[in-house]
Design an enzyme around this catalytic site. Structure first.
Site, PDB file in Angstrom:
ATOM      1  N   LYS A  20       0.803  -1.338   0.171  1.00  0.00           N
ATOM      2  CA  LYS A  20       0.074  -0.112  -0.058  1.00  0.00           C
ATOM      3  C   LYS A  20       1.064   1.171  -0.172  1.00  0.00           C
ATOM      4  O   LYS A  20       1.388   1.601   0.851  1.00  0.00           O
ATOM      5  CB  LYS A  20      -1.002  -0.016   1.274  1.00  0.00           C
ATOM      6  CG  LYS A  20      -2.048   1.049   0.981  1.00  0.00           C
ATOM      7  CD  LYS A  20      -2.420   1.827   2.332  1.00  0.00           C
ATOM      8  CE  LYS A  20      -1.591   3.025   2.749  1.00  0.00           C
ATOM      9  NZ  LYS A  20      -1.464   4.321   1.622  1.00  0.00           N
ATOM     10  N   CYS A  25      13.723  11.594   5.971  1.00  0.00           N
ATOM     11  CA  CYS A  25      13.661  11.111   7.501  1.00  0.00           C
ATOM     12  C   CYS A  25      15.147  11.154   8.067  1.00  0.00           C
ATOM     13  O   CYS A  25      15.506  11.398   9.195  1.00  0.00           O
ATOM     14  CB  CYS A  25      13.154   9.913   7.566  1.00  0.00           C
ATOM     15  SG  CYS A  25      14.099   8.765   6.479  1.00  0.00           S
ATOM     16  N   GLU A  57      10.292   2.211  10.017  1.00  0.00           N
ATOM     17  CA  GLU A  57      11.374   3.184   9.499  1.00  0.00           C
ATOM     18  C   GLU A  57      10.511   4.540   9.643  1.00  0.00           C
ATOM     19  O   GLU A  57       9.546   4.789   9.023  1.00  0.00           O
ATOM     20  CB  GLU A  57      11.744   2.834   8.304  1.00  0.00           C
ATOM     21  CG  GLU A  57      12.400   1.584   7.821  1.00  0.00           C
ATOM     22  CD  GLU A  57      13.670   1.379   8.577  1.00  0.00           C
ATOM     23  OE1 GLU A  57      14.452   2.573   9.245  1.00  0.00           O
ATOM     24  OE2 GLU A  57      14.328   0.499   8.368  1.00  0.00           O
ATOM     25  N   GLU A  75      10.352  16.812  14.049  1.00  0.00           N
ATOM     26  CA  GLU A  75      10.895  16.860  12.811  1.00  0.00           C
ATOM     27  C   GLU A  75       9.987  17.778  11.860  1.00  0.00           C
ATOM     28  O   GLU A  75       8.816  17.677  12.114  1.00  0.00           O
ATOM     29  CB  GLU A  75      10.468  15.300  12.349  1.00  0.00           C
ATOM     30  CG  GLU A  75      10.985  15.123  10.709  1.00  0.00           C
ATOM     31  CD  GLU A  75      10.726  13.457  10.706  1.00  0.00           C
ATOM     32  OE1 GLU A  75       9.548  13.079  10.530  1.00  0.00           O
ATOM     33  OE2 GLU A  75      11.603  12.929  10.100  1.00  0.00           O
TER      34      GLU A  75
HETATM   35  P1  NAD Z   1       2.381   8.745   6.964  1.00  0.00           P
HETATM   36  O1  NAD Z   1       3.079   8.168   8.374  1.00  0.00           O
HETATM   37  O2  NAD Z   1       1.320   9.893   7.437  1.00  0.00           O
HETATM   38  O3  NAD Z   1       2.201   7.778   5.998  1.00  0.00           O
HETATM   39  C1  NAD Z   1       2.788   6.786   5.631  1.00  0.00           C
HETATM   40  C2  NAD Z   1       2.210   5.573   4.939  1.00  0.00           C
HETATM   41  O4  NAD Z   1       1.511   5.054   6.221  1.00  0.00           O
HETATM   42  C3  NAD Z   1       1.163   6.249   3.870  1.00  0.00           C
HETATM   43  O5  NAD Z   1       0.886   5.208   3.050  1.00  0.00           O
HETATM   44  C4  NAD Z   1      -0.260   6.245   4.547  1.00  0.00           C
HETATM   45  O6  NAD Z   1      -1.331   6.011   3.905  1.00  0.00           O
HETATM   46  C5  NAD Z   1      -0.061   5.108   5.723  1.00  0.00           C
HETATM   47  N1  NAD Z   1      -1.014   5.188   6.902  1.00  0.00           N
HETATM   48  C6  NAD Z   1      -1.375   6.458   7.312  1.00  0.00           C
HETATM   49  N2  NAD Z   1      -2.256   6.069   8.546  1.00  0.00           N
HETATM   50  C7  NAD Z   1      -2.199   4.661   8.409  1.00  0.00           C
HETATM   51  C8  NAD Z   1      -2.888   3.759   9.617  1.00  0.00           C
HETATM   52  N3  NAD Z   1      -3.636   4.104  10.580  1.00  0.00           N
HETATM   53  N4  NAD Z   1      -2.709   2.283   9.308  1.00  0.00           N
HETATM   54  C9  NAD Z   1      -1.802   1.987   8.251  1.00  0.00           C
HETATM   55  N5  NAD Z   1      -0.983   2.745   7.493  1.00  0.00           N
HETATM   56  C10 NAD Z   1      -1.189   4.034   7.571  1.00  0.00           C
HETATM   57  O7  NAD Z   1       3.624   9.486   6.820  1.00  0.00           O
HETATM   58  P2  NAD Z   1       3.766  10.459   5.229  1.00  0.00           P
HETATM   59  O8  NAD Z   1       3.207  11.631   5.569  1.00  0.00           O
HETATM   60  O9  NAD Z   1       3.323   9.681   4.355  1.00  0.00           O
HETATM   61  O10 NAD Z   1       5.527  10.605   5.245  1.00  0.00           O
HETATM   62  C11 NAD Z   1       6.039  11.582   6.084  1.00  0.00           C
HETATM   63  C12 NAD Z   1       6.593  11.007   7.267  1.00  0.00           C
HETATM   64  O11 NAD Z   1       7.310   9.587   7.007  1.00  0.00           O
HETATM   65  C13 NAD Z   1       7.857  11.950   7.862  1.00  0.00           C
HETATM   66  O12 NAD Z   1       7.485  11.907   9.285  1.00  0.00           O
HETATM   67  C14 NAD Z   1       8.830  11.023   7.803  1.00  0.00           C
HETATM   68  O13 NAD Z   1       9.764  11.057   8.841  1.00  0.00           O
HETATM   69  C15 NAD Z   1       8.629   9.675   7.578  1.00  0.00           C
HETATM   70  N6  NAD Z   1       9.761   9.070   6.871  1.00  0.00           N
HETATM   71  C16 NAD Z   1      10.607   8.096   7.391  1.00  0.00           C
HETATM   72  C17 NAD Z   1      11.478   7.445   6.519  1.00  0.00           C
HETATM   73  C18 NAD Z   1      12.144   6.540   7.042  1.00  0.00           C
HETATM   74  O14 NAD Z   1      12.840   5.904   6.666  1.00  0.00           O
HETATM   75  N7  NAD Z   1      12.797   6.241   8.467  1.00  0.00           N
HETATM   76  C19 NAD Z   1      11.403   7.506   5.327  1.00  0.00           C
HETATM   77  C20 NAD Z   1      10.509   8.487   4.757  1.00  0.00           C
HETATM   78  C21 NAD Z   1       9.581   9.123   5.621  1.00  0.00           C
END
Ligand code: NAD
Length: 476
Positions: free
Chosen positions: A169, A278, A244, A378
């Protein structure tokens, strides 16, 4: 306007059962770009059923067969690099070099997994036991928008190499990129159901993955808040999780460092992927007695990081992905000023000539205390916080005074000293005197930056479970 209305289940491109439509906006122009028809829980269940049906045969496939499939996946993604770059630049607005890096890492993920699979010892002896490393079953892969191709391919490559089947997803915000990538992956000709890809909302499709008893593991990249909810949800069915999450990584300039050489690298670390990374080094720790010099160089280095549209020459910082993300960054910049940090450059508002898109002014704050919001949270935008320290010990203390632990950066004229400092930073990765890329090394965080590791043999073993067999040579 483009309509994206297919999901990929059991080797077929289908109309989703879900009927909810979502409008995606181009972050460069601020204008509507495409309409996405979102998958729902029923679609998720179908995808999981397809992956479950494909699992018995796939998990028994030979090492050589899986290596051949990984090679094929590598080839189809590598061959489409330019198209991948175009679609990512258009939908995400990232500078073309960033998009190219993402497309290349996506292709490389399959060859890296293939290389690990080629040498991996699945069976080992432990006393009288034969220990086999076995695949987990169906895995659920949930990815964010900031490097869509490489997150999907990185996770999928390891899952498939290990013999698991997958449901994926991706983020709703990367629908056009996912559509192209899915088409490419399909063309590699793997058996139907081995991987299934559907874009839907996190709280519907993502939540169904987390809940579903037929999924053995979730590998998630995204925000810490969602990561925690996944960890909680996964406990009910005792799913394995790899998370992650976010970071607030320190960049330590030691007092013997050549600041003029270090600062452009530190500025690149702070603003990589337009600050939407990140692993960005967003807290710059500098010795108090060299603060003025560091401030001047930081401003110079930030001003040199050109903001603009993806294909403009020299551009290294693109827009924030959405209006919402833009507003979040603005609010945090405002908060920095309110809490008493000193704005050195940038600040609220958009850069001149870029008023239509979600562009942010590269921003440097000094006189930041490590307990201010801009040093704790962040920001996910091109915003740097300069914090001064009086001794090496204090620098390490400040570096580690965070709820995160994803990354660290150390600069010093003395590599041994840098190494000693790096050893004391609580983080999954530390870079000394530069920026590096090593797909064979583990990636992931301590503390609230996540759980488990991706990449390399560590990332591969995260999709395997040991099983001990005793008495296997015993006759009755
Ligand atoms: P997000 O956590 O909102 O979403 C990430 C994914 O999770 C999306 O596909 C989203 O649809 C899904 N998601 C959202 N709610 C969910 C739930 N309740 N259950 C299951 N899946 C769910 O993050 P974002 O806005 O897409 O990305 C930005 C964030 O991601 C930043 O905070 C960043 O630090 C983090 N990030 C971390 C890494 C890493 O490798 N550590 C890499 C990239 C981004």
């Amino acid at each position: 306007m483009k309509l994206i209305d297919r999901i990929y289940i059991n080797g077929e491109f289908l109309l989703p059962h879900g009927a909810e439509l979502m409008e995606l906006v181009n972050p460069v122009t601020g204008k509507p770009a495409s309409t996405l028809r979102l998958a729902d829980e029923v679609d998720a269940q179908r995808a999981i059923a397809a992956a479950k049906a494909a699992y018995p045969a796939f998990s028994r496939s030979s090492r050589e067969q899986r290596m051949a499939w990984l090679q094929r996946l590598h080839e189809v993604v590598a061959a489409a690099e330019d198209e991948l770059v175009d679609v990512m630049a258009e939908e995400y607005g990232g500078p073309v070099d960033v998009c190219r890096g993402t497309a290349r890492r996506a292709a490389a993920a399959f060859s890296a997994a293939r290389a690990i699979l080629a040498d991996y010892q699945f069976e080992r002896q432990a006393g009288i036991a034969k220990v086999q490393m076995v695949p987990l079953g169906v895995v659920g892969l949930i990815t964010p928008w900031n490097a869509n191709y490489s997150f999907i391919c990185g996770k999928l490559a390891m899952a498939l190499a290990a013999g698991s089947t997958a449901v994926v997803k991706p983020s709703e915000l990367s629908a056009a990129q996912t559509e192209l990538l899915t088409r490419l992956l399909h063309s590699a000709g793997l058996p139907p159901g081995v991987f299934n890809i559907l874009t839907g909302r996190g709280d519907t499709v993502g939540a169904e993955f987390v809940r579903h008893p037929d999924i053995a593991k979730i590998s998630f990249t995204g925000s810490t808040a969602v990561g925690k909810s996944i960890a909680r949800g996964a406990a009910d069915t005792m799913k394995r999780v790899t998370l992650e999450l976010g970071g607030k990584s320190p960049t330590i300039l030691l007092d013997d460092a050549d600041f003029a050489r270090a600062m452009p690298i530190a500025a690149a670390a702070a603003t990589m992927n337009s600050g939407q990374a990140c692993l960005a080094g967003t807290r710059l720790l500098v010795p108090e007695h060299r603060l003025a010099e560091a401030e001047a160089l930081a401003v110079q280095a930030f001003m040199a990081r050109k903001v603009g549209r993806p294909r403009e020459p020299g551009v290294v910082i693109g827009p924030m992905v959405t209006q919402k993300q833009y507003e979040r960054v603005q609010a945090l910049i405002r908060r920095g000023v309110e809490e008493g940090a000193r704005l050195l450059c940038g600040g609220e508002g958009k850069p001149e000539g870029l008023e239509d898109g979600f562009f942010v002014r590269p921003t440097v704050f000094s006189a930041v205390r490590n307990d201010m919001t801009i040093a704790r949270e962040e920001i996910f935008g091109p915003v740097l916080s300069i914090i001064s320290y009086r001794s090496e010990e204090e620098a390490i203390e400040i570096a580690n005074d965070t709820s995160y632990g994803l990354h660290g950066y150390v600069f010093s004229g003395d590599v041994e000293r840098a190494r000693r400092v790096a050893d004391q930073i609580i983080a999954g990765r530390v870079f000394i005197n530069g920026l590096y890329d090593e797909p064979a090394a583990p990636f992931g965080g301590f503390r609230q930056s996540g759980l488990g590791r991706e990449f390399g043999v560590w990332g591969f073993e995260a999709y395997l479970e040991p099983k001990a067999l005793m008495g296997y040579a015993q006759k009755l």
